[in-house]
Write an enzyme that holds these catalytic residues in place. Structure first.
Site, PDB file in Angstrom:
ATOM      1  N   GLU A 194      41.258  38.405  54.630  1.00  0.00           N
ATOM      2  CA  GLU A 194      41.498  39.423  53.624  1.00  0.00           C
ATOM      3  C   GLU A 194      40.415  39.408  52.545  1.00  0.00           C
ATOM      4  O   GLU A 194      39.887  38.356  52.184  1.00  0.00           O
ATOM      5  CB  GLU A 194      42.878  39.222  52.994  1.00  0.00           C
ATOM      6  CG  GLU A 194      43.965  39.471  54.029  1.00  0.00           C
ATOM      7  CD  GLU A 194      45.377  39.366  53.480  1.00  0.00           C
ATOM      8  OE1 GLU A 194      46.244  40.054  54.029  1.00  0.00           O
ATOM      9  OE2 GLU A 194      45.612  38.612  52.535  1.00  0.00           O
ATOM     10  N   CYS A 251      36.682  40.045  45.784  1.00  0.00           N
ATOM     11  CA  CYS A 251      37.138  38.675  46.025  1.00  0.00           C
ATOM     12  C   CYS A 251      36.977  38.388  47.520  1.00  0.00           C
ATOM     13  O   CYS A 251      37.629  39.019  48.351  1.00  0.00           O
ATOM     14  CB  CYS A 251      38.596  38.567  45.569  1.00  0.00           C
ATOM     15  SG  CYS A 251      39.286  36.941  45.833  1.00  0.00           S
ATOM     16  N   CYS A 294      46.747  23.065  48.996  1.00  0.00           N
ATOM     17  CA  CYS A 294      47.248  23.139  47.618  1.00  0.00           C
ATOM     18  C   CYS A 294      48.669  23.701  47.679  1.00  0.00           C
ATOM     19  O   CYS A 294      48.913  24.714  48.345  1.00  0.00           O
ATOM     20  CB  CYS A 294      46.350  24.045  46.764  1.00  0.00           C
ATOM     21  SG  CYS A 294      44.660  23.428  46.674  1.00  0.00           S
ATOM     22  N   CYS A 333      49.666  27.555  46.897  1.00  0.00           N
ATOM     23  CA  CYS A 333      48.799  28.612  47.446  1.00  0.00           C
ATOM     24  C   CYS A 333      49.309  29.072  48.809  1.00  0.00           C
ATOM     25  O   CYS A 333      49.575  28.256  49.693  1.00  0.00           O
ATOM     26  CB  CYS A 333      47.364  28.104  47.569  1.00  0.00           C
ATOM     27  SG  CYS A 333      46.242  29.338  48.244  1.00  0.00           S
ATOM     28  N   CYS A 369      42.862  27.753  55.358  1.00  0.00           N
ATOM     29  CA  CYS A 369      42.284  26.749  54.465  1.00  0.00           C
ATOM     30  C   CYS A 369      42.859  25.392  54.844  1.00  0.00           C
ATOM     31  O   CYS A 369      44.019  25.287  55.234  1.00  0.00           O
ATOM     32  CB  CYS A 369      42.629  27.070  53.009  1.00  0.00           C
ATOM     33  SG  CYS A 369      41.753  26.017  51.830  1.00  0.00           S
ATOM     34  N   CYS A 418      45.804  36.495  43.321  1.00  0.00           N
ATOM     35  CA  CYS A 418      45.290  35.143  43.633  1.00  0.00           C
ATOM     36  C   CYS A 418      46.323  34.347  44.408  1.00  0.00           C
ATOM     37  O   CYS A 418      47.482  34.286  44.012  1.00  0.00           O
ATOM     38  CB  CYS A 418      45.055  34.341  42.366  1.00  0.00           C
ATOM     39  SG  CYS A 418      43.923  35.032  41.244  1.00  0.00           S
TER      40      CYS A 418
HETATM   41  N1  SAH Z   1      39.593  27.206  47.535  1.00  0.00           N
HETATM   42  C1  SAH Z   1      39.016  27.750  46.359  1.00  0.00           C
HETATM   43  C2  SAH Z   1      39.057  29.262  46.222  1.00  0.00           C
HETATM   44  C3  SAH Z   1      40.308  29.998  46.631  1.00  0.00           C
HETATM   45  S1  SAH Z   1      41.647  30.242  45.560  1.00  0.00           S
HETATM   46  C4  SAH Z   1      39.621  27.105  45.140  1.00  0.00           C
HETATM   47  O1  SAH Z   1      40.526  26.302  45.291  1.00  0.00           O
HETATM   48  O2  SAH Z   1      39.140  27.335  44.044  1.00  0.00           O
HETATM   49  C5  SAH Z   1      41.159  31.087  44.132  1.00  0.00           C
HETATM   50  C6  SAH Z   1      42.008  30.695  42.907  1.00  0.00           C
HETATM   51  O3  SAH Z   1      43.379  31.136  43.010  1.00  0.00           O
HETATM   52  C7  SAH Z   1      42.084  29.198  42.757  1.00  0.00           C
HETATM   53  O4  SAH Z   1      41.950  28.816  41.423  1.00  0.00           O
HETATM   54  C8  SAH Z   1      43.465  28.900  43.253  1.00  0.00           C
HETATM   55  O5  SAH Z   1      43.917  27.669  42.824  1.00  0.00           O
HETATM   56  C9  SAH Z   1      44.242  30.074  42.685  1.00  0.00           C
HETATM   57  N2  SAH Z   1      45.553  30.240  43.322  1.00  0.00           N
HETATM   58  C10 SAH Z   1      45.931  29.853  44.550  1.00  0.00           C
HETATM   59  N3  SAH Z   1      47.229  30.184  44.766  1.00  0.00           N
HETATM   60  C11 SAH Z   1      47.668  30.809  43.663  1.00  0.00           C
HETATM   61  C12 SAH Z   1      48.907  31.423  43.317  1.00  0.00           C
HETATM   62  N4  SAH Z   1      49.926  31.463  44.162  1.00  0.00           N
HETATM   63  N5  SAH Z   1      49.001  31.997  42.099  1.00  0.00           N
HETATM   64  C13 SAH Z   1      47.942  31.998  41.254  1.00  0.00           C
HETATM   65  N6  SAH Z   1      46.743  31.445  41.545  1.00  0.00           N
HETATM   66  C14 SAH Z   1      46.603  30.862  42.733  1.00  0.00           C
END
Ligand code: SAH
Length: 375
Positions: free
Chosen positions: A105, A118, A129, A132, A125, A353
């Site tokens: 996406e 974006c 985390c 996420c 991934c 995000c």
């Molecule tokens: N792997 C990379 C980039 C992808 S995520 C990273 O970790 O930075 C981009 C941003 O969105 C990151 O800061 C991530 O932590 C945040 N993010 C992920 N899941 C989220 C969610 N459910 N709500 C808000 N931000 C989120």
């Protein structure tokens, strides 16, 4: 007929070289190897990335003979749009299909005076985390250079029919699916094209790589390409960060912040690293957490980006209340930190995000699962 006796009709075509995989330097080397002048590379890069051309016959300043040769051995092939969803707030999300059937996406977010794309770096991934949605998909593979820069190529073309100013891509953030530093070489090449004046010509302040903190790769990044940096910090201490961003167990906060300082070494004072901090109700959003964060960041050139958590099905987390986010922000600002609260965009199309998941991919996995059950 023995199994190896295939007819011409079913004979697989030799794979063509995808020119979207090449930076200017690599395309120059490619042409030199074929006895062509290196300036051909500049011409072709411009055709591909500035004008969005994928048809060699349209490259009018390239000789007919070279066009025919390129047609024979190469192609310009980006991921294919399978779903284009528009949000009521102007955000666009594209589901793009890759050659192997996987889907990724890409999201376009128009804001006052700028348009941010974006971009994803991996299919799924590997980092897990806990807040996420991409992490729940698991990891499939790294994207190629063509698949990363192809997102920009495709989005630019899709937005072009309406070239009004708020639909121009002025910024790129590597914040889609995947951890960009775990696909280092391809991400570096794709970002090199984003900065290349003959390709997209974006300034280094307008291309941002976001990472959860893969320290050895972060240390190498600066030598390869200069872009803006965002760190997914999300917690002010290791105990909490170990839970939220498990890569912290390998590269804890102190190690990560030391690497950030090395990254900023010698940069102008106005340049700052963005520290991303997702606001999770009752998890990392207390006054005490804010004070801890102030202490942690006081000697580092940062701006803090508070991201209201975006929920997804079956998540155990909830978004902090607006009051809590304001209070948290006040504490940081009172201590002199620069703070922004990220506006949540594209929620109605699951484009915010951490909500990117590649729906079709999900479906195919379920189909495989069902096929296994049924067989
Ligand atoms: N792997 C990379 C980039 C992808 S995520 C990273 O970790 O930075 C981009 C941003 O969105 C990151 O800061 C991530 O932590 C945040 N993010 C992920 N899941 C989220 C969610 N459910 N709500 C808000 N931000 C989120």
């Amino acid at each position: 007929m023995p199994p190896h006796a295939v007819t011409n009709k079913t004979m697989p075509q030799a794979q063509k070289i995808n020119l979207l995989d090449f930076t200017s330097d690599k395309l120059k080397a490619f042409f030199q190897d074929r006895g062509e002048k290196p300036f051909r590379a500049t011409q072709i890069i411009k055709w591909i990335h500035q004008y969005g051309v994928d048809d060699f016959s349209k490259m009018s300043n390239v000789s007919k003979a070279l066009r025919a040769e390129l047609e024979e051995i190469s192609e310009i092939r980006a991921p294919e749009i399978v779903i284009d969803k528009a949000s009521s707030d102007g955000t666009h999300k594209w589901l793009l299909k890759l050659d192997d059937g996987n889907c990724i996406e890409t999201v376009f977010i128009p804001e006052d005076g700028r348009g941010t794309l974006c971009v994803s770096s991996q299919v799924g991934c590997a980092l897990d985390c806990t807040f996420c949605s991409t992490a729940r998909q698991g990891f499939n593979r790294n994207l190629s250079v063509a698949e990363i820069i192809g997102q920009l190529w495709v989005a630019k073309k899709a937005l072009q029919p309406d070239p009004s100013s708020d639909r121009v891509i002025s910024n790129v953030v590597m914040m889609g699916m995947g951890e960009p530093l775990l696909n280092f070489d391809n991400v570096v090449d794709a970002m090199t094209l984003m900065l290349d004046d003959n390709a997209y010509g974006l300034s280094k302040r307008r291309v941002t790589l976001s990472t959860s903190g893969v320290v050895p790769a972060l240390d190498r990044l600066r030598e390869q390409v200069e872009v803006s940096l965002a760190i997914s910090l999300h917690a002010p201490n290791d105990k909490l960060r170990d839970q939220l961003v498990p890569v912290n167990r390998k590269y804890p906060i102190k190690t990560l912040l030391e690497s950030c300082l090395r990254y900023m070494d010698g940069k102008a004072a106005r340049e700052k690293i963005t520290m991303e901090y997702v606001m999770l109700d009752n998890v990392n959003d207390s006054d005490q957490n804010a004070h801890e964060l102030v202490k942690l960041l006081k000697d580092i050139p940062v701006k803090v980006n508070l991201i209201p958590f975006n929920p997804f099905p079956e998540t155990r987390y909830a978004r902090s209340s607006n009051n809590r986010i304001h209070r948290f922000r006040d504490i940081l600002e009172a201590a002199g930190l620069i703070v922004m609260t990220r506006k949540t965009r594209g929620e109605d199309i699951d484009a915010a995000c951490g909500q990117l998941a590649g729906e079709v991919n999900d479906k195919s996995r379920r189909e495989i699962h069902f096929a296994r059950i049924e067989s």
